[in-house]
Design a protein around this motif. Structure first.
Motif, PDB file in Angstrom:
ATOM      1  N   THR A 238      21.427  54.305 119.167  1.00 57.45           N
ATOM      2  CA  THR A 238      22.370  55.285 118.400  1.00 57.45           C
ATOM      3  C   THR A 238      21.945  56.694 118.910  1.00 57.45           C
ATOM      4  N   VAL A 239      22.942  57.707 119.432  1.00 57.13           N
ATOM      5  CA  VAL A 239      22.603  58.985 119.561  1.00 57.13           C
ATOM      6  C   VAL A 239      23.530  59.493 118.590  1.00 57.13           C
ATOM      7  N   PHE A 240      22.526  60.693 117.793  1.00 58.79           N
ATOM      8  CA  PHE A 240      23.281  61.248 116.784  1.00 58.79           C
ATOM      9  C   PHE A 240      22.554  62.781 116.898  1.00 58.79           C
ATOM     10  N   ARG A 241      23.236  63.706 116.091  1.00 62.08           N
ATOM     11  CA  ARG A 241      22.862  64.940 115.738  1.00 62.08           C
ATOM     12  C   ARG A 241      21.784  65.044 114.690  1.00 62.08           C
ATOM     13  N   THR A 242      20.583  65.658 114.955  1.00 65.13           N
ATOM     14  CA  THR A 242      19.499  65.680 113.758  1.00 65.13           C
ATOM     15  C   THR A 242      19.554  66.808 113.160  1.00 65.13           C
ATOM     16  N   GLY A 243      20.156  67.971 113.748  1.00 62.67           N
ATOM     17  CA  GLY A 243      20.312  69.203 113.173  1.00 62.67           C
ATOM     18  C   GLY A 243      20.859  70.220 114.236  1.00 62.67           C
ATOM     19  N   GLY A 244      21.235  71.292 113.661  1.00 64.68           N
ATOM     20  CA  GLY A 244      21.657  72.415 114.251  1.00 64.68           C
ATOM     21  C   GLY A 244      21.816  73.839 113.836  1.00 64.68           C
ATOM     22  N   TYR A 245      22.536  74.651 114.378  1.00 66.29           N
ATOM     23  CA  TYR A 245      22.804  75.920 113.780  1.00 66.29           C
ATOM     24  C   TYR A 245      24.139  76.700 114.413  1.00 66.29           C
ATOM     25  N   GLU A 246      24.615  77.395 113.678  1.00 71.32           N
ATOM     26  CA  GLU A 246      25.862  78.173 114.315  1.00 71.32           C
ATOM     27  C   GLU A 246      25.181  79.473 114.920  1.00 71.32           C
ATOM     28  N   GLN A 247      25.951  79.759 116.104  1.00 73.85           N
ATOM     29  CA  GLN A 247      25.392  81.138 116.966  1.00 73.85           C
ATOM     30  C   GLN A 247      26.224  81.939 116.105  1.00 73.85           C
ATOM     31  N   SER A 248      25.366  83.235 116.113  1.00 72.91           N
ATOM     32  CA  SER A 248      25.841  84.648 115.665  1.00 72.91           C
ATOM     33  C   SER A 248      26.600  85.467 116.509  1.00 72.91           C
ATOM     34  N   ARG A 249      26.600  85.221 117.655  1.00 72.60           N
ATOM     35  CA  ARG A 249      27.267  86.094 118.784  1.00 72.60           C
ATOM     36  C   ARG A 249      28.668  86.686 118.430  1.00 72.60           C
ATOM     37  N   ASN A 250      29.470  85.873 118.125  1.00 74.62           N
ATOM     38  CA  ASN A 250      30.775  86.207 117.566  1.00 74.62           C
ATOM     39  C   ASN A 250      30.778  86.612 116.160  1.00 74.62           C
ATOM     40  N   GLY A 251      30.583  87.793 115.993  1.00 73.22           N
ATOM     41  CA  GLY A 251      30.461  88.235 114.537  1.00 73.22           C
ATOM     42  C   GLY A 251      31.393  89.122 114.078  1.00 73.22           C
ATOM     43  N   ASN A 252      32.820  88.781 114.526  1.00 70.68           N
ATOM     44  CA  ASN A 252      33.873  89.497 113.736  1.00 70.68           C
ATOM     45  C   ASN A 252      34.934  88.437 114.161  1.00 70.68           C
ATOM     46  N   PHE A 253      35.850  88.422 113.236  1.00 71.96           N
ATOM     47  CA  PHE A 253      36.968  87.468 113.138  1.00 71.96           C
ATOM     48  C   PHE A 253      37.711  87.157 114.171  1.00 71.96           C
ATOM     49  N   GLY A 254      38.325  88.228 115.129  1.00 66.47           N
ATOM     50  CA  GLY A 254      39.181  88.159 116.194  1.00 66.47           C
ATOM     51  C   GLY A 254      38.355  87.506 117.124  1.00 66.47           C
ATOM     52  N   GLN A 255      37.164  87.885 117.521  1.00 62.45           N
ATOM     53  CA  GLN A 255      36.394  87.134 118.702  1.00 62.45           C
ATOM     54  C   GLN A 255      36.098  85.760 118.361  1.00 62.45           C
ATOM     55  N   LEU A 256      35.948  85.480 117.076  1.00 60.99           N
ATOM     56  CA  LEU A 256      35.298  84.068 116.628  1.00 60.99           C
ATOM     57  C   LEU A 256      36.849  83.217 116.973  1.00 60.99           C
ATOM     58  N   LYS A 257      37.915  83.671 116.396  1.00 63.78           N
ATOM     59  CA  LYS A 257      39.158  82.872 116.402  1.00 63.78           C
ATOM     60  C   LYS A 257      39.435  82.877 117.878  1.00 63.78           C
ATOM     61  N   GLN A 258      39.505  83.759 118.798  1.00 64.30           N
ATOM     62  CA  GLN A 258      39.685  83.499 120.132  1.00 64.30           C
ATOM     63  C   GLN A 258      38.904  82.478 120.727  1.00 64.30           C
ATOM     64  N   ASP A 259      37.681  82.597 120.343  1.00 64.87           N
ATOM     65  CA  ASP A 259      36.675  81.718 121.184  1.00 64.87           C
ATOM     66  C   ASP A 259      36.938  80.210 120.680  1.00 64.87           C
ATOM     67  N   ASN A 260      37.310  80.137 119.540  1.00 63.49           N
ATOM     68  CA  ASN A 260      37.634  78.579 119.196  1.00 63.49           C
ATOM     69  C   ASN A 260      38.888  78.096 119.315  1.00 63.49           C
ATOM     70  N   GLN A 261      39.868  79.032 119.840  1.00 62.71           N
ATOM     71  CA  GLN A 261      41.115  78.354 119.872  1.00 62.71           C
ATOM     72  C   GLN A 261      41.353  77.142 121.073  1.00 62.71           C
ATOM     73  N   SER A 262      40.293  77.303 122.166  1.00 60.24           N
ATOM     74  CA  SER A 262      40.590  76.139 123.230  1.00 60.24           C
ATOM     75  C   SER A 262      39.945  74.507 122.778  1.00 60.24           C
ATOM     76  N   GLY A 263      39.359  75.024 121.516  1.00 56.01           N
ATOM     77  CA  GLY A 263      38.583  73.783 120.937  1.00 56.01           C
ATOM     78  C   GLY A 263      36.959  73.359 121.736  1.00 56.01           C
ATOM     79  N   SER A 264      36.746  74.503 122.571  1.00 54.80           N
ATOM     80  CA  SER A 264      35.745  74.247 123.393  1.00 54.80           C
ATOM     81  C   SER A 264      35.006  75.657 123.372  1.00 54.80           C
ATOM     82  N   PRO A 265      34.510  76.022 122.385  1.00 55.87           N
ATOM     83  CA  PRO A 265      34.135  77.609 122.298  1.00 55.87           C
ATOM     84  C   PRO A 265      32.907  77.693 123.220  1.00 55.87           C
ATOM     85  N   SER A 266      32.829  79.002 123.848  1.00 54.19           N
ATOM     86  CA  SER A 266      31.617  79.402 124.333  1.00 54.19           C
ATOM     87  C   SER A 266      30.420  79.537 123.581  1.00 54.19           C
TER      88      SER A 266
END
Length: 911
Positions: free
Chosen positions: A862-890
């Motif tokens: 089985t392959v599973f995620r053992t842990g992880g973290y959110e990146q903090s590069r997109n530190g404002n609402f507009g940029q994070l929203k734009q980055d997530n619209q495609s479903g494959s954020p940078s």
């Protein structure tokens, strides 16, 4: 007259008490060899009473308890036995008791290879407590170490800094992160196997201890079984092969005993691509017993570990390359070369004296340790990022473009990445060759060169059958030299030691041009010391036990800058302010025996402790700045347990509640915040965490050959406060580009309260069955289910600055509470199902003991995620929203992925 009457009554009661005592005798022998087993422990399970067998394996104990009791007999490297005895004053002769060699202890070798996986990238630290638990016989903790640990499960959600590791009574945890460094004695399993573990808040004779538990590693050669042991292991995890040899002399008539051990572990590549493994370990110890009460021991450990590291991956990269992919390596001259290696070599020397009398024992020891802990990486200067997973090189960069999705270039980027997914060493050399001898790229080490001197002592005195007293203390001082050193200029002639973003010098008093082997970028010393003293009292009676313990400690640390950094001319060079903390800690416990086989315990503690050095200095590589209004941490903890010890059923169930208050955390990252963009140091203060839950473990002996086990944990680990957040940055750039001219800005509070902590799976359940055949073979299987695992949060996105538009300085119009909550919804990781198999066989041939051990983890691959973290590069609402619209954020969350099906094989022969 009254006094005479009282004395008479006391004498009579003592006489009656003595008449009710029961004497138990017996002798321990090794099955198959008829050799005596010395230093075995005879314990009464519902009391703190323990007795030791003599050199002929014989024991004679006197017990004042009455009624049914469980006697447990255990010895290092042997399978424990339990006897149900009924005490009524008549002598009991158990005769000769045969113990069988325990080849299941090879699981600890398997465990250490898993613990090695704690090494991760620079910004996220995965720290498990598996190594701390390897010596415990507790059913739940055993499952937590050997089964749940594959998913980075943490007991009670605690970091390993909450457990203390001692060697011969001397604390081994590091000042920098508070954790023990298992690599300091890695590969020496034969000689660090003799361990004493106390769980949670229970009393420990060597230390006040941590709330997770305490392990004391005993290296006295007289405690090791005499003889020669050779072993060889094969695995597909962190290393591929291991050879180990150990010789123990046993105690000679002269009182001398010695032990030597050596091992070699290696892998051209581990389970994850490009992760080399190269380790050597040596151990030597000599003990001299002046008489049965007095002994001295000298121990030396030299363990060098060099290994290639791997990276957390975004889902985009995982979908393209799989979980074994590692961007840190590339081929050079047909060989694998990893740019991110870690090397640890910190030789350790200990000297100990022990005095053991019938009524008291006294131990004193000193330790000296020196060496390096280094991590390599590639530096790049006015040149493109060489990381093949850099966001501009991936398809998502073109899909998430602010001017609209560009699918043609996204497809080209995908093809280019799949064709060249690894680090291109040749390209780095070519870039330097065409750069007029100046390095555009170089390989360097971040080095911590530490020297630590420690001393510890403890004294335990039995006042009478009811009261035992304990006292102890320790002192440790560490001098840590920290610097970056050029390893390889990659065909360049020199490097200009300056910050290319601000065009400022890293050391205004040093040479601008640096070459291989020279220090550059940063250079500073950290000097830290701690003194601790503790006292404890233990009460023992027929129906109840109790204890109380208190500790006082004083800690201080100071930075001494050796480079004058042009970005911080005022506070980068010379000694900074000394930070000092004085701390008190208390704990106590009570045990009530319902019967000799059922009892309840309650423990509580309040612990003050200093922050770890890692969270004291905001940016120690460049300046002396300390976190403002820094507070000591306060830990409050309570646990309640029920224990059962029946002839066929053993186990416990425990409830726990722990609160961590006033903690601090510091993170480093580049952010496009609502207030501007910069590389920042994020300082989080006033951070509280709450850990509560229930854990249980039971073992049922269905027959003499079959055992069934059930274990689990249901936890709830959350942030318990809304902490304050401040970001710091240098002010050497153009004024128009600065977030604030002061070099720091207070972002207010972050809305974290009641969000889940990223402390591994919070729910874990296991069912197991084992079969041990009369013909010296055994097999067991465990099925495991783990859930409620969460990735680590970006704190800055939970502050009010996240809502601000950096272009207008006003909140984004569409940043409603509903939209923000949806965008920042915490990410729950996959549920995990694991099946693990272990087994072994032993043979006795012409007095030689041969054992084979095998384990298969994650049988269904089985392959599973053992842990992880959110990146903090997109530190404002507009940029994070734009980055997530495609479903494959940078800048999607990054995850660590599990190993698939892995194996561990071990063959050993003992003479």
């Amino acid at each position: 007259m009254r006094l005479a009457t009282a004395l008479a009554l006391l004498c009579c009661s003592n006489l009656l008490y003595a008449q009710q005592s029961t004497r138990i005798t017996g002798q321990l022998m090794e099955k198959g060899l008829d050799a005596s087993i010395s230093n075995a422990i005879i314990a009464i399970e519902n009391t703190s009473q323990e007795f030791v067998t003599d050199n002929e394996g014989k024991f004679e104990i006197t017990l004042t308890e009455t009624g049914g009791q469980m006697l447990r007999i255990s010895a290092l490297d042997f399978i424990s036995k339990r006897f149900s005895v009924y005490l009524e004053g008549n002598p009991i002769d158990l005769g000769i008791i045969y113990l069988e060699r325990d080849i299941a202890h090879e699981q600890t070798d398997n465990l250490i290879s898993l613990t090695d996986g704690d090494l991760s990238d620079d910004f996220e630290s995965v720290s498990s407590s598996m190594g701390l638990l390897q010596s415990t016989r507790d059913i739940f903790l055993n499952r937590a170490a050997f089964d749940f640990g594959q998913a980075f499960f943490k007991v009670r959600g605690y970091d390993s800094r909450n457990g203390q590791v001692l060697m011969n009574g001397i604390p081994m945890n590091k000042f920098f992160d508070g954790r023990p460094q298992w690599n300091n004695w890695g590969g020496l399993n034969d000689v660090v196997r003799n361990q004493e573990f106390t769980n949670s808040l229970t009393l420990n004779p060597y230390t006040f201890g941590g709330i997770l538990g305490n392990t004391n590693i005993n290296t006295r050669p007289s405690g090791f079984r005499p003889g020669l042991r050779l072993s060889s292991s094969f695995s597909n995890r962190t290393y591929r092969g291991r050879l180990m040899a150990t010789y123990n002399s046993g105690e000679k008539p002269s009182g001398m005993a010695y032990s030597v051990s050596a091992s070699r572990r290696w892998a051209k590549e581990g389970y994850v691509e490009g992760t080399l493994y190269d380790a050597y370990s040596f151990f030597g110890a000599v003990e001299y017993q002046f008489n049965p009460q007095n002994s001295i021991t000298f121990t030396s450990i030299l363990a060098r570990n060099r290994r290639g590291r791997s990276s957390a991956l975004t889902e985009e990269v995982f979908d393209l390359m799989g979980g074994q992919y590692n961007p840190y390596w590339g081929e050079q001259d047909g060989k694998i070369r990893n740019s991110r290696e870690r090397e640890i070599f910190e030789p350790l020397f200990l000297f100990n004296y022990a005095l053991n009398k019938k009524k008291f024992n006294w131990n004193v020891g000193v330790a000296y340790q020196t060496g390096i802990n280094s991590r390599s990486r590639i530096g790049y200067y006015n040149a493109p990022n060489p990381d093949p997973t850099y966001y501009r090189y991936l398809p998502s960069y073109h899909i998430n473009s602010s001017i609209g999705a560009d699918f043609i270039n996204a497809n080209l980027a995908k093809e280019a990445f799949l064709e060249n997914p690894q680090l291109d060493w040749k390209q780095l050399y070519e870039a330097n060759t065409n750069n007029n001898d100046k390095a555009a790229y170089l390989l360097y080490d971040d080095v911590a060169q530490n020297t630590t001197i420690s001393g510890a002592t403890n004294f335990n005195y039995t006042l009478n059958d009811f009261i035992k007293l304990g006292f102890g203390g320790n002192y440790k001082t560490t001098s840590s030299e920290n610097y970056a050193m050029i390893l390889d200029l990659l065909a360049a002639s020199y490097h200009e030691d300056m910050d290319t973003f601000s065009n400022t010098l890293n050391n205004v008093d040093g040479e601008l041009q640096k070459t291989e082997g020279e220090k550059f970028n940063y250079h500073y010393n950290l000097d830290a010391s701690q003194m601790e003293g503790f006292a404890q009292v233990q009460f023992t009676s027929k129906k109840w036990n109790g204890f109380a313990s208190a500790s006082y400690s004083n800690f201080n640390v100071q930075r001494d800058g050796l480079f004058k950094n042009e970005r911080y001319l005022e506070n980068s060079f010379g000694t900074g302010e000394k930070t000092t903390f004085s701390n008190l800690a208390y704990k106590g416990g009570f045990t009530y025996f319902l019967t000799g086989r059922h009892w309840f315990t309650a423990n509580a503690a309040m612990v003050e402790r200093p922050p770890i050095i890692q969270n004291i200095f905001i940016n120690p590589r460049e300046n002396n700045e300390i976190v403002p209004e820094l507070q000591k941490e306060v830990v409050s903890s309570v646990d309640l347990s029920y224990f059962v010890r029946l002839p066929s059923l053993t186990g416990r169930v425990s409830a726990f509640y722990t609160r961590f208050q006033h903690t601090t955390d510091i993170n480093f990252f580049f952010v496009d915040s609502g207030l501007g963009s910069d590389f920042v140091q994020e300082v989080i203060t006033g951070l509280d965490r709450l850990h509560k839950g229930i854990e249980f473990g039971f073992e049922y002996e269905a027959s003499s050959s079959v055992k069934l086990t059930a274990a689990g944990n249901v936890g709830h680990y959350v942030y318990a406060s809304d902490p304050s957040v401040q970001i710091n940055f240098d002010t050497a750039g153009a004024e128009d580009d600065l977030i604030a001219p002061e070099g720091n800005i207070d972002l207010g509070i972050a809305n974290l309260k009641d969000l889940k902590l990223a402390q591994g799976p919070q729910t874990a359940l296991a069912l197991g069955v084992s079969y041990r055949a009369p013909k010296y073979w055994w097999v067991s299987s465990t099925t495991n289910y783990l859930t409620n695992n969460y990735s680590n949060l970006s704190t800055i996105t939970r502050t009010s600055s996240f809502l601000m538009d950096p272009e207008t300085g006003k909140p984004f119009p569409d940043a409603s509470e509903e939209n923000v909550s949806k965008l920042l919804k915490q990410n729950k990781l996959d549920d995990i199902y694991l099946l693990n198999l272990v087994g072994g066989k032993s043979w006795l041939i012409d007095g030689k003991y041969i054992s084979f051990f095998a384990s298969i983890n994650n049988v269904f691959d089985t392959v599973f995620r053992t842990g992880g973290y959110e990146q903090s590069r997109n530190g404002n609402f507009g940029q994070l929203k734009q980055d997530n619209q495609s479903g494959s954020p940078s800048f999607a969350p990054k995850y660590w992925y599990s190993y698939g099906r892995t194996y561990f094989l071990n063959l050993a022969i003992s003479f």
